[in-house]
Enzyme design. Structure first.
Site, PDB file in Angstrom:
ATOM      1  N   ASP A   1      -7.975  -4.201   0.071  1.00 29.27           N
ATOM      2  CA  ASP A   1      -8.593  -5.195  -1.752  1.00 29.27           C
ATOM      3  C   ASP A   1      -8.888  -6.646  -1.910  1.00 29.27           C
ATOM      4  OD1 ASP A   1      -9.685  -2.407  -2.200  1.00 29.27           O
ATOM      5  OD2 ASP A   1      -7.697  -1.985  -3.058  1.00 29.27           O
TER       6      ASP A   1
ATOM      7  N   HIS B   1       0.696  -1.501  -0.347  1.00 27.60           N
ATOM      8  CA  HIS B   1      -0.013   0.534  -0.422  1.00 27.60           C
ATOM      9  C   HIS B   1       0.924   1.018  -0.241  1.00 27.60           C
ATOM     10  CE1 HIS B   1      -2.976   2.449   0.791  1.00 27.60           C
ATOM     11  NE2 HIS B   1      -4.007   1.967   0.783  1.00 27.60           N
TER      12      HIS B   1
END
Ligand code: CMC
Length: 421
Positions: free
Chosen positions: A363, A306
């Site tokens: 996700d 991320h």
């Protein structure tokens, strides 16, 4: 400690004040930079640029902290419903029982769209991506609800917010039902906001639909976890469109388009597409782990790493637990999910991923839950949009209330200098 920053340029020294947020984040206030020095800053992707002061969401990527209006997402996911979190984001405080009842009643009363919108939906091909359809239908709401919103009128603002919160799930579910060839339906007033999202999407005309509490809880958590993420791409889009004094629906419609991209909300779709590709290639997860680590191979393990969270993604921890519950409750036996589990296990014990602090992100698990619930892959980002709606509204409202100037970055021109014809 100094409360200003000095800049030396052309034998002159300029001083710019430091500003500090409530969580001690510091920034240089360069509002007067161009007028005093003739210089501008160059910051592609706005990686070092604070575009606003905001009191909505606090995010600390180093320590894995995410809070809405001061409340941790861990506490909110444990103790609150999505609609309470929406109220918190939009109005600044958690609702009292009476405020929540009123909010729900107002949404219920507005949970209708003009039937003519169905004609617009009908004109799209079935193959159209639901995010494109959702953005268009949200924009079309303006035509059906043309009254402009007076920013100084609390009543006007509330009406626009209620309309959007009420009508958006209908439009989102219709994009799904269109693809599935199902009749378009409306909310069932005996159900909660989240139950209604499931009901409007999945109810088949000839059958009752009673989602289990585990499924409703999982959707509730997913929506809460996606509800806001400070100045991300789609939220910045909503704020910048709104800064031209475009209305709420137009700003949100633009936000949907920004969210659609695979580098933003579209990543949840990319995770499942990667898992399917691995399965089609024989399901050898070790081969793909090696590909992900090979610097000569562009392949990346989607759903890992991320930009902001370099320790762990706090949303992923919560959603992993919900994913486990949904999978065991539904007795899911899906080879794709086995591949996901194998990749997760291997990556979490692999020094390449450990050394680079690459953990599964939100996700990775959200895609797994959506797939287990039978939601088509191209609808994943629509689910994200349903969650992000209150965040977009809250940020738009804050931008308008703060009377922020129109967003208008500058540039460093690199084209031709003057040429004669
Ligand atoms: N698979 C393999 N290697 C990776 C991955 C990955 N998913 N992510 C990062 N790396 C490596 C990268 O090659 C680099 O290695 P080295 O230091 O040897 O050159 C190192 O880790 C640091 O990577 P980076 O590209 O500098 O990190 P970044 O902060 O620029 O990128 C990211 C963050 C999310 C774009 C990236 O981790 C990625 O592409 N992940 C996969 C896509 C994904 O899941 N995106 C969804 C993010 S969550 C959505 C949201 O919150 O909006």
């Amino acid at each position: 400690m100094s409360d200003s920053v000095k800049l030396s340029y052309n034998d002159q020294t300029f001083e710019f004040p430091l500003i500090e947020g409530t969580e001690n984040e510091k920034g240089i206030d360069i509002k007067s930079l161009r007028s005093s020095t003739g210089l501008i800053t160059y910051d592609p992707g706005f990686k070092n640029t604070g575009s606003c002061k905001s009191g909505v969401t606090f995010l600390n990527g180093e320590d894995g902290i995410l809070r809405y209006r001061g409340y941790s997402i861990e506490d909110l996911c444990e103790k609150s419903s999505f609609i309470e979190v929406a109220f918190l984001l939009i109005f600044g405080e958690l609702p009292t029982k009476e405020e929540l009842k009123l909010f729900n009643n107002e949404i219920e009363n507005d949970s209708l769209v003009d039937e003519d919108l169905k004609m617009i939906l009908k004109s799209f091909p079935k193959s159209a991506h639901p995010m494109g359809v959702l953005s268009s239908l949200t924009s079309a709401l303006i035509a059906f609800n043309p009254s402009s919103v007076d920013i100084d009128s609390e009543a006007d603002m509330r009406e626009a917010i209620i309309m959007l919160m009420a009508k958006f799930p209908i439009l989102a579910s219709w994009t799904h039902r269109k693809v599935k060839g199902l009749p378009l339906n409306y909310a069932n007033t005996s159900l909660s906001y989240v139950e209604n999202i499931a009901h409007m999407m999945f109810k088949r005309p000839h059958q009752d639909y009673n989602p289990s509490q585990v499924v409703v809880n999982a959707i509730n958590k997913l929506l809460i976890l996606h509800a806001d993420h400070e100045q991300n791409c789609s939220t910045s889009t909503v704020r910048i469109v709104g800064s031209s004094q475009a209305g709420l629906f137009a700003s949100v419609s633009a936000g949907i388009s920004a969210l659609w991209g695979p580098l933003h909300g579209g990543a949840n779709q990319a995770v499942i597409e990667m898992l399917v590709a691995i399965q089609k290639d024989g399901g050898d997860t070790k081969k793909y782990m090696e590909k992900a680590k090979d610097k000569n191979d562009p392949f990346r393990l989607m759903g890992f790493g991320h930009r902001v969270y370099k320790n762990f993604d706090p949303r992923a921890r919560i959603i992993k637990k919900a994913a486990d519950e949904v999978l065991s409750e539904m007795g899911i036996n899906d080879p794709i999910l086995e591949i996901a589990k194998a990749l997760e296990k291997e990556a979490l014990s692999d020094s390449y991923f450990i050394d680079r602090k690459l953990y599964p992100n939100v996700d990775f698990y959200s895609g797994i839950i959506y797939r287990a619930l039978g939601i088509p892959t191209e609808m994943f980002t629509v689910m994200f949009a349903l969650g992000r709606l209150p965040g977009w509204i809250a940020q738009w409202l804050e931008m308008r209330k703060n009377n922020e100037p129109i967003g208008r970055p500058r540039q460093i021109y690199t084209g031709n200098t003057h040429r004669s014809l």
